[in-house]
Design an enzyme around this catalytic site. Structure first.
Site, short mmCIF file in Angstrom:
data_model
loop_
_atom_site.label_atom_id
_atom_site.label_comp_id
_atom_site.label_asym_id
_atom_site.label_seq_id
_atom_site.Cartn_x
_atom_site.Cartn_y
_atom_site.Cartn_z
N HIS A 161 23.13 13.72 -2.04
CA HIS A 161 22.36 14.91 -2.46
C HIS A 161 21.04 14.51 -3.15
O HIS A 161 20.52 15.27 -3.95
CB HIS A 161 23.17 15.81 -3.40
N SER A 282 -7.67 7.61 0.10
CA SER A 282 -8.08 9.00 0.24
C SER A 282 -9.60 9.04 0.19
O SER A 282 -10.23 8.22 -0.49
CB SER A 282 -7.49 9.81 -0.92
N GLU A 295 4.58 7.89 7.22
CA GLU A 295 4.34 9.34 7.35
C GLU A 295 4.06 9.73 8.81
O GLU A 295 4.56 10.72 9.32
CB GLU A 295 3.13 9.76 6.50
#
Ligand code: ARG
Length: 464
Positions: A161, A282, A295
């Protein structure tokens, strides 16, 4: 014979040239030229078989072999002129062959149709690409073994979980990924069994009236055997769907690895470092180092699974036998192959270079009461308590830990004894993370000894 567009396929049947847009709309040469070398391979085998049964002369065969060799060279050198007037890869090659060798080129298509030809080409193509996929998969498996070996003793929190559950080793986690890939490898190999059946000889749909020797062609092309039903042969794309399903599952596995890597590189986890070569910055935030490779792979999993859906829907409700719909099988299939190979390659390159931050993982495992089950097992095993009672006792101890901001191993013996008087000094050995992982010492368990055994087993498996 005036008014007839002689450039058109089966031109004698048509009184009108194909609409220019329709010509473009129906052509597949822009993408199916990828199967050119397989198409030539199939034609060579077909011609050899035709000569053996006396349909082609020895001179015809020699001319076809020479012509196809030249075409193959032209294609490899990028000098072949593809034309949408010739619709697809098959007609482009046949037309060029006839340009080069004349009448013998026109005989090549005897006893064959593009319907069985294309089905054969795709199978030859997939068979060879699966070889490349298996190579990249193996590279990734070897990379995981290398990391697992290095990190067999490195303790990290194991999660259920996404909450800290029990301590495990990083090596054990890597070997979990390895197991997923082992099944993927088996699935691809299994899928190859059904790919490796030869449709050639089914012709358009019903077979051919020439006395063809399909066993000979199959053996020349390295197929296990010819297919058993001509209608099924030209229409079946199950093998492509099976491949896309296997590819989707691999991509889903890679997306799971990706998700964990992304989480682990975040400042909140800070378990690992992905080398700069696999990250980008970035354009606005100077501090950023983003885990682009995982990703992107995570995103590409959706794309491959989408192709699986396309192929399933392509076949849904199709009547026997060949339908032009099937031309739509290629782009999804080719993109599955490319995406899968590139994703596996990126992962295989990246994984050996991932750096672990063992201290952070250790601290995280300590913070989450990861040894609570060990305390319960200790009460059962060493102190004769029933498991449910032990569960209750440990719950109380954890509550005290939460309230006072301490791990179980940081509570005093007297504090622990207020919940179960039988607890003795030796409890601290099992409350240590090292003790907890070492105790899970059976096949499949997380003990470093077992991780090493799993690695040895995996290496032997990869060798065989
Ligand atoms: N380009 C076609 C395909 O990819 C080849 C088979 C064409 N057959 C036909 N009867 N039009 O499926």
């Amino acid at each position: 014979m005036t008014n007839i567009n002689t450039e058109k396929l089966s031109s004698a049947r048509f009184a009108e040239a194909t609409d220019a847009f329709v010509e473009e709309f129906t052509a597949s040469v822009s993408f199916d030229q990828r199967m050119a070398l397989q198409d030539i391979q199939g034609s060579l085998a077909h011609a050899t078989m035709l000569e053996s049964i006396g349909i082609l002369t020895a001179e015809d065969l020699t001319a076809i072999q020479k012509g196809l060799a030249q075409i193959s060279d032209e294609i490899k050198r990028g000098e072949f002129t593809w034309s949408i007037k010739q619709e697809d890869v098959h007609m482009n090659i046949e037309a060029r062959l006839t340009d080069l060798i004349g009448i013998a080129g026109k005989k090549l298509h005897t006893g064959r149709s593009r319907n069985d030809q294309v089905a054969t080409d795709i199978r030859l193509y997939l068979r060879s690409e699966i070889g490349e996929i298996l190579k990249q998969l193996r590279r990734l498996q070897l990379a995981l073994l290398e990391v697992a070996e290095r990190e067999a003793d490195t303790i990290m929190p194991g999660f259920t979980h996404l909450q800290v559950a029990q301590p495990v080793t990083f090596g054990h986690h890597m070997m979990a990924w390895f197991e997923m890939l082992s099944r993927d490898q088996q699935r691809l190999q299994d899928c190859c069994k059904r790919i490796n059946i030869m449709p050639l000889g089914a012709a358009a749909l019903a077979g051919t009236s020439y006395p063809i020797d399909r066993f000979m062609t199959a053996s020349l092309l390295g197929f296990e055997r010819p297919s058993y039903n001509s209608l099924d042969s030209v229409s079946d794309r199950d093998f492509a769907i099976e491949f896309a399903a296997a590819a989707s599952l691999i991509m889903v596995h890679l997306s799971r690895f990706s998700e964990e890597l992304v989480l682990w590189t975040s400042a909140q986890f800070d378990f690992i470092d992905i080398p700069d070569a696999f990250c980008t910055g970035s354009s606005i935030m100077p501090q950023k180092k983003n885990p682009d490779v995982p990703e992107l792979v995570r995103g590409k999993a959706g794309r491959v699974t989408g192709h699986l859906m396309s192929l399933l829907m392509l076949m849904k409700s199709q009547p026997l036998a060949y339908n032009k719909d099937n031309q739509e099988d290629k782009e999804p299939l080719f993109d599955c192959v490319d995406t899968l190979i590139n994703s596996l390659r990126a992962f295989a390159d990246m994984m050996p270079r991932v750096q672990t931050k063992a201290d952070n993982m250790y601290k995280a495992a300590k913070r989450g009461f990861a040894t609570a089950t060990d305390l319960a097992d200790y009460l059962v095993r060493d102190k004769g308590m029933a498991f449910r009672d032990a569960h209750e006792v440990v719950g109380l101890a954890v509550r005290l830990g939460v309230e006072t901001g301490r791990d179980l191993s940081e509570l005093s013996l007297t504090e622990l004894q207020q919940f179960a008087p039988s607890i003795s000094e030796d409890v601290f050995d099992i409350l240590k993370l090292e003790g907890s992982v070492a105790a899970r010492n059976h096949i499949g368990g997380t003990a470093p000894e077992q991780v090493r055994a799993a690695i040895a087993r995996a290496r032997a498996e990869l060798q065989s």
